[in-house]
Motif scaffolding. Sequence first.
Motif, PDB file in Angstrom:
ATOM      1  N   VAL A 184       0.818  -1.212   0.000  1.00 33.83           N
ATOM      2  CA  VAL A 184       0.000   0.000   0.000  1.00 33.83           C
ATOM      3  C   VAL A 184       0.854   1.265   0.000  1.00 33.83           C
ATOM      4  CG1 VAL A 184      -1.715   1.327   1.297  1.00 33.83           C
ATOM      5  CG2 VAL A 184      -1.933  -1.153   1.122  1.00 33.83           C
ATOM      6  N   ILE A 185       1.883   1.317   0.848  1.00 30.31           N
ATOM      7  CA  ILE A 185       2.644   2.564   1.003  1.00 30.31           C
ATOM      8  C   ILE A 185       3.815   2.642   0.033  1.00 30.31           C
ATOM      9  CG2 ILE A 185       3.974   4.005   2.589  1.00 30.31           C
ATOM     10  CD1 ILE A 185       2.325   2.919   4.866  1.00 30.31           C
ATOM     11  N   GLY A 186       4.624   1.586  -0.020  1.00 32.42           N
ATOM     12  CA  GLY A 186       5.840   1.668  -0.822  1.00 32.42           C
ATOM     13  C   GLY A 186       5.685   1.209  -2.248  1.00 32.42           C
ATOM     14  N   GLY A 187       4.803   0.229  -2.468  1.00 28.86           N
ATOM     15  CA  GLY A 187       4.789  -0.446  -3.759  1.00 28.86           C
ATOM     16  C   GLY A 187       5.899  -1.486  -3.799  1.00 28.86           C
ATOM     17  N   VAL A 188       5.783  -2.452  -4.696  1.00 29.98           N
ATOM     18  CA  VAL A 188       6.751  -3.542  -4.780  1.00 29.98           C
ATOM     19  C   VAL A 188       7.361  -3.556  -6.175  1.00 29.98           C
ATOM     20  CG1 VAL A 188       7.108  -6.032  -4.556  1.00 29.98           C
ATOM     21  CG2 VAL A 188       5.405  -4.879  -3.112  1.00 29.98           C
ATOM     22  N   ASP A 189       8.683  -3.496  -6.234  1.00 31.47           N
ATOM     23  CA  ASP A 189       9.405  -3.542  -7.508  1.00 31.47           C
ATOM     24  C   ASP A 189       9.310  -4.961  -8.071  1.00 31.47           C
ATOM     25  OD1 ASP A 189      11.099  -3.432  -9.633  1.00 31.47           O
ATOM     26  OD2 ASP A 189      12.840  -2.688  -8.537  1.00 31.47           O
ATOM     27  N   MET A 190       8.382  -5.169  -8.990  1.00 33.33           N
ATOM     28  CA  MET A 190       8.115  -6.517  -9.496  1.00 33.33           C
ATOM     29  C   MET A 190       9.192  -7.007 -10.443  1.00 33.33           C
ATOM     30  SD  MET A 190       5.487  -7.491  -7.903  1.00 33.33           S
ATOM     31  CE  MET A 190       5.118  -8.982  -8.811  1.00 33.33           C
ATOM     32  N   SER A 191      10.020  -6.105 -10.970  1.00 33.16           N
ATOM     33  CA  SER A 191      11.076  -6.543 -11.880  1.00 33.16           C
ATOM     34  C   SER A 191      12.055  -7.473 -11.176  1.00 33.16           C
ATOM     35  CB  SER A 191      11.821  -5.337 -12.450  1.00 33.16           C
ATOM     36  OG  SER A 191      12.548  -4.656 -11.432  1.00 33.16           O
ATOM     37  N   LEU A 280      17.059  -1.886  11.373  1.00 36.39           N
ATOM     38  CA  LEU A 280      15.749  -1.511  10.846  1.00 36.39           C
ATOM     39  C   LEU A 280      15.570  -0.002  10.810  1.00 36.39           C
ATOM     40  CD1 LEU A 280      12.933  -2.475   9.882  1.00 36.39           C
ATOM     41  CD2 LEU A 280      12.209  -2.359  12.270  1.00 36.39           C
ATOM     42  N   ILE A 281      16.037   0.677  11.847  1.00 36.68           N
ATOM     43  CA  ILE A 281      15.781   2.111  11.960  1.00 36.68           C
ATOM     44  C   ILE A 281      16.402   2.899  10.813  1.00 36.68           C
ATOM     45  CG2 ILE A 281      17.795   2.745  13.364  1.00 36.68           C
ATOM     46  CD1 ILE A 281      14.269   3.874  14.157  1.00 36.68           C
ATOM     47  N   TYR A 282      17.497   2.381  10.227  1.00 35.01           N
ATOM     48  CA  TYR A 282      18.180   3.103   9.154  1.00 35.01           C
ATOM     49  C   TYR A 282      18.100   2.374   7.812  1.00 35.01           C
ATOM     50  CZ  TYR A 282      20.090   6.352  12.535  1.00 35.01           C
ATOM     51  OH  TYR A 282      20.214   7.317  13.499  1.00 35.01           O
ATOM     52  N   SER A 283      17.191   1.425   7.672  1.00 35.51           N
ATOM     53  CA  SER A 283      17.122   0.652   6.437  1.00 35.51           C
ATOM     54  C   SER A 283      16.804   1.522   5.222  1.00 35.51           C
ATOM     55  CB  SER A 283      16.087  -0.470   6.577  1.00 35.51           C
ATOM     56  OG  SER A 283      14.799   0.044   6.881  1.00 35.51           O
ATOM     57  N   TYR A 284      15.951   2.513   5.391  1.00 31.52           N
ATOM     58  CA  TYR A 284      15.578   3.383   4.270  1.00 31.52           C
ATOM     59  C   TYR A 284      16.769   4.221   3.828  1.00 31.52           C
ATOM     60  CZ  TYR A 284      12.277   6.208   1.500  1.00 31.52           C
ATOM     61  OH  TYR A 284      11.589   6.835   0.472  1.00 31.52           O
ATOM     62  N   PHE A 285      17.437   4.853   4.790  1.00 31.26           N
ATOM     63  CA  PHE A 285      18.606   5.679   4.465  1.00 31.26           C
ATOM     64  C   PHE A 285      19.771   4.822   3.978  1.00 31.26           C
ATOM     65  CE2 PHE A 285      17.549   9.475   7.484  1.00 31.26           C
ATOM     66  CZ  PHE A 285      16.403   9.732   6.728  1.00 31.26           C
ATOM     67  N   MET A 286      19.882   3.582   4.520  1.00 29.35           N
ATOM     68  CA  MET A 286      20.972   2.698   4.127  1.00 29.35           C
ATOM     69  C   MET A 286      20.904   2.334   2.650  1.00 29.35           C
ATOM     70  SD  MET A 286      21.460  -0.883   3.608  1.00 29.35           S
ATOM     71  CE  MET A 286      20.196  -1.670   4.599  1.00 29.35           C
ATOM     72  N   LEU A 287      19.690   2.167   2.123  1.00 29.00           N
ATOM     73  CA  LEU A 287      19.542   1.875   0.702  1.00 29.00           C
ATOM     74  C   LEU A 287      20.086   3.014  -0.162  1.00 29.00           C
ATOM     75  CD1 LEU A 287      15.988   0.254   0.497  1.00 29.00           C
ATOM     76  CD2 LEU A 287      18.161  -0.842  -0.017  1.00 29.00           C
ATOM     77  N   ILE A 288      19.892   4.227   0.277  1.00 26.03           N
ATOM     78  CA  ILE A 288      20.352   5.389  -0.491  1.00 26.03           C
ATOM     79  C   ILE A 288      21.856   5.574  -0.349  1.00 26.03           C
ATOM     80  CG2 ILE A 288      20.158   7.893  -0.746  1.00 26.03           C
ATOM     81  CD1 ILE A 288      17.274   7.659   0.280  1.00 26.03           C
ATOM     82  N   GLU A 295      17.248   7.556  -5.432  1.00 24.86           N
ATOM     83  CA  GLU A 295      16.218   7.976  -4.492  1.00 24.86           C
ATOM     84  C   GLU A 295      14.811   7.697  -5.009  1.00 24.86           C
ATOM     85  OE1 GLU A 295      15.063  12.112  -2.261  1.00 24.86           O
ATOM     86  OE2 GLU A 295      17.195  11.627  -2.493  1.00 24.86           O
ATOM     87  N   GLU A 296      14.613   7.844  -6.338  1.00 21.31           N
ATOM     88  CA  GLU A 296      13.275   7.623  -6.887  1.00 21.31           C
ATOM     89  C   GLU A 296      12.864   6.154  -6.857  1.00 21.31           C
ATOM     90  OE1 GLU A 296      16.205   7.852 -10.390  1.00 21.31           O
ATOM     91  OE2 GLU A 296      15.857   8.894  -8.482  1.00 21.31           O
ATOM     92  N   ASP A 297      13.833   5.245  -6.667  1.00 27.28           N
ATOM     93  CA  ASP A 297      13.534   3.815  -6.636  1.00 27.28           C
ATOM     94  C   ASP A 297      13.472   3.243  -5.228  1.00 27.28           C
ATOM     95  OD1 ASP A 297      13.558   3.782  -9.421  1.00 27.28           O
ATOM     96  OD2 ASP A 297      15.686   3.237  -9.528  1.00 27.28           O
ATOM     97  N   VAL A 298      13.742   4.064  -4.219  1.00 28.35           N
ATOM     98  CA  VAL A 298      13.864   3.531  -2.861  1.00 28.35           C
ATOM     99  C   VAL A 298      12.545   2.942  -2.359  1.00 28.35           C
ATOM    100  CG1 VAL A 298      14.330   4.111  -0.454  1.00 28.35           C
ATOM    101  CG2 VAL A 298      15.780   5.022  -2.250  1.00 28.35           C
ATOM    102  N   ASN A 299      11.424   3.605  -2.596  1.00 29.78           N
ATOM    103  CA  ASN A 299      10.145   3.080  -2.096  1.00 29.78           C
ATOM    104  C   ASN A 299       9.839   1.689  -2.646  1.00 29.78           C
ATOM    105  OD1 ASN A 299       9.635   5.230  -0.434  1.00 29.78           O
ATOM    106  ND2 ASN A 299       8.132   6.201  -1.754  1.00 29.78           N
ATOM    107  N   PRO A 300       9.834   1.471  -3.993  1.00 28.15           N
ATOM    108  CA  PRO A 300       9.529   0.122  -4.476  1.00 28.15           C
ATOM    109  C   PRO A 300      10.589  -0.918  -4.119  1.00 28.15           C
ATOM    110  CG  PRO A 300      10.100   1.570  -6.310  1.00 28.15           C
ATOM    111  CD  PRO A 300       9.918   2.427  -5.097  1.00 28.15           C
ATOM    112  N   VAL A 301      11.873  -0.520  -4.026  1.00 28.92           N
ATOM    113  CA  VAL A 301      12.900  -1.473  -3.605  1.00 28.92           C
ATOM    114  C   VAL A 301      12.693  -1.854  -2.144  1.00 28.92           C
ATOM    115  CG1 VAL A 301      15.366  -1.797  -3.174  1.00 28.92           C
ATOM    116  CG2 VAL A 301      14.615  -0.783  -5.319  1.00 28.92           C
TER     117      VAL A 301
END
Length: 445
Positions: A184-191, A280-288, A295-301
């Motif tokens: 619902v929130i992030g979306g899933v990168d189906m590729s 967990l607390i830094y998983s979003y920033f860690m991806l970047i 940055e535009e791909d972080v939500n689906p990833v």
Amino acid sequence: MTQTSLEARDGVDPPSTAPGAAPSAGGRDRIAPLYFTLPFANVALWLVWMGAGSFLIPIQVMGITGDTDPDALKNASAIGAALAAIGNPLFGQLSDRTRSRFGRRTPWVLACAGMAALALIGQAKADSILMLGLTWGTVQFILNGYQAGITAAMPDRVPPAKYGIFSGLIGLASPIAILLTAFVIGGVDMSRLGGDGVLGGFGGKFTGANGYYLLAGAVVLGALVFAFVSPEPSSKGMAVEKFVLKDFLAGFWVSPRKYPDFAWAFLSRFGVMTGYFITLIYSYFMLIDYVKVPEEDVNPVTGYLLVVSAAATIVASLVIGKVADRVRKVKPFVLASGIASGISLMIPLWWPTVGGLTAFNIANGFAFGMYMAVDMALITQVLPNNRDAGKDMGIINIANAAPQVAAPFVAAWIVDAAGYEGMFWTAGLIGIAGALFVIKVKDVK
């Protein structure tokens, strides 16, 4: 499990006959609705933890600061977790003393769900790190009253022979919430799953205020289903001790000398959860910053990785609880899962790519699912007594909340000093150390 009942271990009468004791779990027909409502109520709770923690708060921090600022995220997260650590034992002890025709826990579950929903709506409007921290703190403080109520339902109402399966069902709450959050929130990168495009996400519709409104509705729905589909027996006839402030405050302490198993179980959960939350607390920033995902791909990833983790967790939760009931042992599963969870945190060190994080989330998700499937069964067996289950479970739940206070500060300091590599090493070692503490629990096999 290894104890015929909590009351038998304490040397008191069963709860159906002892004055002031918890209502009896009764027959199968009385607990049947709990097979659905307890996991459902926990899913609602985890939707808030995962939805806000994995997506909404990091996105809000970036909107306020314009950067992936670990210190800002640390401050926003830690204020909330500090208040949460206070809330759980406080509400647990208050619910122990509550007498109503709706039971001891239900009034607090309903009231806290309503107040938390209002606080989440307020958090959607936070426009500074201080305000974000304060609103998130309010949400966590209140929701720990909700958590204290639904957590105490297991020792209150579930027969000991069913602890394993109920622990497994409750353990399913986090991966189910993760799947819903990812979709619902992030979306899933189906590729990355052999498909095309992004599944869900709805164009970022729920990455801001709408996301908070959705979480507010979910927690209210969880409370209503729990309260009315599986109504709690009345507690009006239960005796209640006279309120003495000194005794009330003393109730926030359980003597490690008198109840060593309780203390070791607390330390074990604290260590495992600290290792988990540091990453967990830094998983979003860690991806970047570490994996270099655009940055535009972080939500689906992020959504994709959460789905992978949740799938592994679900497999473990479905299998391990039943196995633990069959072999009548939980300690080996707690130990193995805690160690495996800690070791899995090393994978991103050797493989700092989305592929490496996929392997990490499979291994860590399965290990964490195993841990969640059996740890509640172990905890329920080491409570000092069943009549104060709300208070004692509240103290145990500090081992969930306190790591969320410590983790942002520990992780921010380590990231500054040794980068994300140092963060993974530290989280892994702390998690393994926590798992080893369970060896000291003597009265549970």
